[in-house]
Design a protein around this motif. Sequence first.
Motif, mmCIF file in Angstrom:
data_model
loop_
_atom_site.group_PDB
_atom_site.id
_atom_site.type_symbol
_atom_site.label_atom_id
_atom_site.label_comp_id
_atom_site.label_asym_id
_atom_site.label_seq_id
_atom_site.Cartn_x
_atom_site.Cartn_y
_atom_site.Cartn_z
ATOM 1 N N GLN A 154 0.848 -1.187 0.000
ATOM 2 C CA GLN A 154 0.000 0.000 0.000
ATOM 3 C C GLN A 154 0.884 1.238 0.000
ATOM 4 O OE1 GLN A 154 -3.411 -0.016 2.758
ATOM 5 N NE2 GLN A 154 -2.575 -1.947 3.498
ATOM 6 N N ASN A 155 0.489 2.222 -0.741
ATOM 7 C CA ASN A 155 1.188 3.494 -0.743
ATOM 8 C C ASN A 155 0.124 4.572 -0.581
ATOM 9 O OD1 ASN A 155 3.100 5.460 -0.942
ATOM 10 N ND2 ASN A 155 3.565 5.134 -3.095
ATOM 11 N N ASP A 156 -0.030 5.050 0.648
ATOM 12 C CA ASP A 156 -1.101 5.991 0.964
ATOM 13 C C ASP A 156 -0.545 7.288 1.537
ATOM 14 O OD1 ASP A 156 -3.133 4.214 0.247
ATOM 15 O OD2 ASP A 156 -3.371 3.442 2.275
ATOM 16 N N ARG A 157 -1.371 8.301 1.475
ATOM 17 C CA ARG A 157 -1.111 9.565 2.156
ATOM 18 C C ARG A 157 -1.993 9.584 3.395
ATOM 19 N NH1 ARG A 157 -0.885 14.501 -1.713
ATOM 20 N NH2 ARG A 157 -2.577 15.067 -0.330
ATOM 21 N N ILE A 158 -1.405 9.949 4.522
ATOM 22 C CA ILE A 158 -2.186 10.027 5.757
ATOM 23 C C ILE A 158 -1.961 11.385 6.410
ATOM 24 C CG2 ILE A 158 -2.243 7.538 6.163
ATOM 25 C CD1 ILE A 158 -0.023 7.915 8.240
ATOM 26 N N SER A 159 -2.939 11.795 7.159
ATOM 27 C CA SER A 159 -2.868 13.058 7.875
ATOM 28 C C SER A 159 -2.436 12.791 9.316
ATOM 29 C CB SER A 159 -4.243 13.721 7.853
ATOM 30 O OG SER A 159 -4.204 14.937 8.564
ATOM 31 N N VAL A 160 -1.446 13.543 9.768
ATOM 32 C CA VAL A 160 -1.002 13.466 11.159
ATOM 33 C C VAL A 160 -0.981 14.879 11.725
ATOM 34 C CG1 VAL A 160 0.370 11.368 10.814
ATOM 35 C CG2 VAL A 160 1.462 13.589 10.543
ATOM 36 N N GLU A 161 -0.977 14.969 13.020
ATOM 37 C CA GLU A 161 -0.950 16.271 13.682
ATOM 38 C C GLU A 161 0.493 16.768 13.806
ATOM 39 O OE1 GLU A 161 -3.625 18.070 14.665
ATOM 40 O OE2 GLU A 161 -4.813 16.508 13.692
ATOM 41 N N PRO A 162 0.714 18.083 13.703
ATOM 42 C CA PRO A 162 2.058 18.608 13.937
ATOM 43 C C PRO A 162 2.563 18.153 15.309
ATOM 44 C CG PRO A 162 0.640 20.308 13.052
ATOM 45 C CD PRO A 162 -0.245 19.124 13.371
ATOM 46 N N GLY A 163 3.793 17.705 15.359
ATOM 47 C CA GLY A 163 4.380 17.232 16.612
ATOM 48 C C GLY A 163 4.233 15.740 16.833
ATOM 49 N N ASP A 164 3.412 15.058 16.007
ATOM 50 C CA ASP A 164 3.288 13.605 16.144
ATOM 51 C C ASP A 164 4.632 12.945 15.855
ATOM 52 O OD1 ASP A 164 0.627 13.551 16.845
ATOM 53 O OD2 ASP A 164 -0.098 12.782 14.922
ATOM 54 N N THR A 165 4.911 11.899 16.604
ATOM 55 C CA THR A 165 6.140 11.133 16.410
ATOM 56 C C THR A 165 5.811 9.819 15.714
ATOM 57 O OG1 THR A 165 5.941 9.972 18.519
ATOM 58 C CG2 THR A 165 7.146 12.091 18.532
ATOM 59 N N ILE A 166 6.835 9.155 15.239
ATOM 60 C CA ILE A 166 6.631 7.840 14.640
ATOM 61 C C ILE A 166 6.027 6.902 15.686
ATOM 62 C CG2 ILE A 166 8.924 6.862 15.067
ATOM 63 C CD1 ILE A 166 7.109 6.582 11.745
ATOM 64 N N GLY A 167 6.406 7.072 16.946
ATOM 65 C CA GLY A 167 5.847 6.258 18.029
ATOM 66 C C GLY A 167 4.357 6.477 18.215
ATOM 67 N N THR A 168 3.887 7.697 17.950
ATOM 68 C CA THR A 168 2.461 8.001 18.063
ATOM 69 C C THR A 168 1.660 7.130 17.110
ATOM 70 O OG1 THR A 168 2.963 10.313 18.603
ATOM 71 C CG2 THR A 168 0.726 9.822 17.888
ATOM 72 N N ILE A 169 2.103 7.053 15.864
ATOM 73 C CA ILE A 169 1.326 6.275 14.907
ATOM 74 C C ILE A 169 1.624 4.781 15.001
ATOM 75 C CG2 ILE A 169 0.926 8.209 13.356
ATOM 76 C CD1 ILE A 169 3.010 7.032 11.511
ATOM 77 N N PHE A 170 2.878 4.398 15.305
ATOM 78 C CA PHE A 170 3.195 2.977 15.451
ATOM 79 C C PHE A 170 2.536 2.395 16.699
ATOM 80 C CE2 PHE A 170 5.658 2.802 11.837
ATOM 81 C CZ PHE A 170 6.425 1.655 11.740
ATOM 82 N N GLY A 171 2.221 3.237 17.667
ATOM 83 C CA GLY A 171 1.556 2.786 18.879
ATOM 84 C C GLY A 171 0.052 2.627 18.729
ATOM 85 N N ASP A 172 -0.485 3.017 17.596
ATOM 86 C CA ASP A 172 -1.925 2.938 17.335
ATOM 87 C C ASP A 172 -2.246 1.574 16.723
ATOM 88 O OD1 ASP A 172 -4.449 3.040 16.049
ATOM 89 O OD2 ASP A 172 -4.303 5.208 15.794
ATOM 90 N N SER A 173 -2.922 0.726 17.476
ATOM 91 C CA SER A 173 -3.193 -0.646 17.018
ATOM 92 C C SER A 173 -4.037 -0.668 15.739
ATOM 93 C CB SER A 173 -3.866 -1.468 18.116
ATOM 94 O OG SER A 173 -5.088 -0.890 18.502
ATOM 95 N N GLU A 174 -4.953 0.268 15.589
ATOM 96 C CA GLU A 174 -5.769 0.322 14.370
ATOM 97 C C GLU A 174 -4.894 0.656 13.148
ATOM 98 O OE1 GLU A 174 -9.484 2.890 12.606
ATOM 99 O OE2 GLU A 174 -9.486 2.429 14.749
ATOM 100 N N PHE A 175 -3.978 1.594 13.320
ATOM 101 C CA PHE A 175 -3.051 1.941 12.247
ATOM 102 C C PHE A 175 -2.215 0.720 11.869
ATOM 103 C CE2 PHE A 175 1.216 3.258 10.924
ATOM 104 C CZ PHE A 175 0.928 4.100 9.866
ATOM 105 N N ARG A 176 -1.688 0.002 12.868
ATOM 106 C CA ARG A 176 -0.863 -1.180 12.606
ATOM 107 C C ARG A 176 -1.673 -2.243 11.869
ATOM 108 N NH1 ARG A 176 4.003 -0.873 15.628
ATOM 109 N NH2 ARG A 176 4.472 -3.026 15.115
ATOM 110 N N GLU A 177 -2.914 -2.413 12.264
ATOM 111 C CA GLU A 177 -3.771 -3.405 11.609
ATOM 112 C C GLU A 177 -4.098 -2.978 10.174
ATOM 113 O OE1 GLU A 177 -8.253 -5.079 12.105
ATOM 114 O OE2 GLU A 177 -7.059 -4.918 13.945
ATOM 115 N N ASP A 178 -4.452 -1.717 9.986
ATOM 116 C CA ASP A 178 -4.799 -1.214 8.655
ATOM 117 C C ASP A 178 -3.669 -1.414 7.654
ATOM 118 O OD1 ASP A 178 -7.275 -0.412 9.569
ATOM 119 O OD2 ASP A 178 -6.777 1.736 9.623
ATOM 120 N N TYR A 179 -2.436 -1.264 8.115
ATOM 121 C CA TYR A 179 -1.278 -1.347 7.228
ATOM 122 C C TYR A 179 -0.467 -2.619 7.436
ATOM 123 C CZ TYR A 179 -2.527 3.234 5.720
ATOM 124 O OH TYR A 179 -3.222 4.288 5.172
ATOM 125 N N ASN A 180 -1.049 -3.589 8.150
ATOM 126 C CA ASN A 180 -0.434 -4.903 8.333
ATOM 127 C C ASN A 180 1.015 -4.786 8.818
ATOM 128 O OD1 ASN A 180 -0.526 -7.702 8.331
ATOM 129 N ND2 ASN A 180 0.209 -7.859 6.237
#
Length: 74
Positions: free
Chosen positions: A10-36
Motif C-alpha cells: 500500500q502506498n497511501d497519504r495520511i494526515s497526522v498532527e504537527p508534533g506527532d512522532t513515529i511512536g504516536t502512529i506505530f503505537g496505534d493498534s488500528e493503524f498497525r492493523e490497517d497497514y499490516n
Amino acid sequence: MIVHINSAGQNDRISVEPGDTIGTIFGDSEFREDYNIAERAVPQVNGEQVGMDYVLQEGDTIKPITPASSKSED
C-alpha cells in the motif's frame, strides 16, 4: 500535515498532527492493523531507520521494515 506510508504493497497519504512522532502512529493498534505492520517492525522514514521519538515532518515517507527472523539451533 500529510505524510506517506508505504507498507504491505500500500502506498497511501495520511494526515497526522504537527508534533506527532513515529511512536504516536506505530503505537496505534488500528493503524498497525490497517497497514499490516508486524509487532517487531522497525520504522524507516525517508529511507533511514529512526527511533520512536522521531517527529514527523510534512511529506515524510514511512516504511515499516520487519527484520528477518533467525532460527536457533538446538
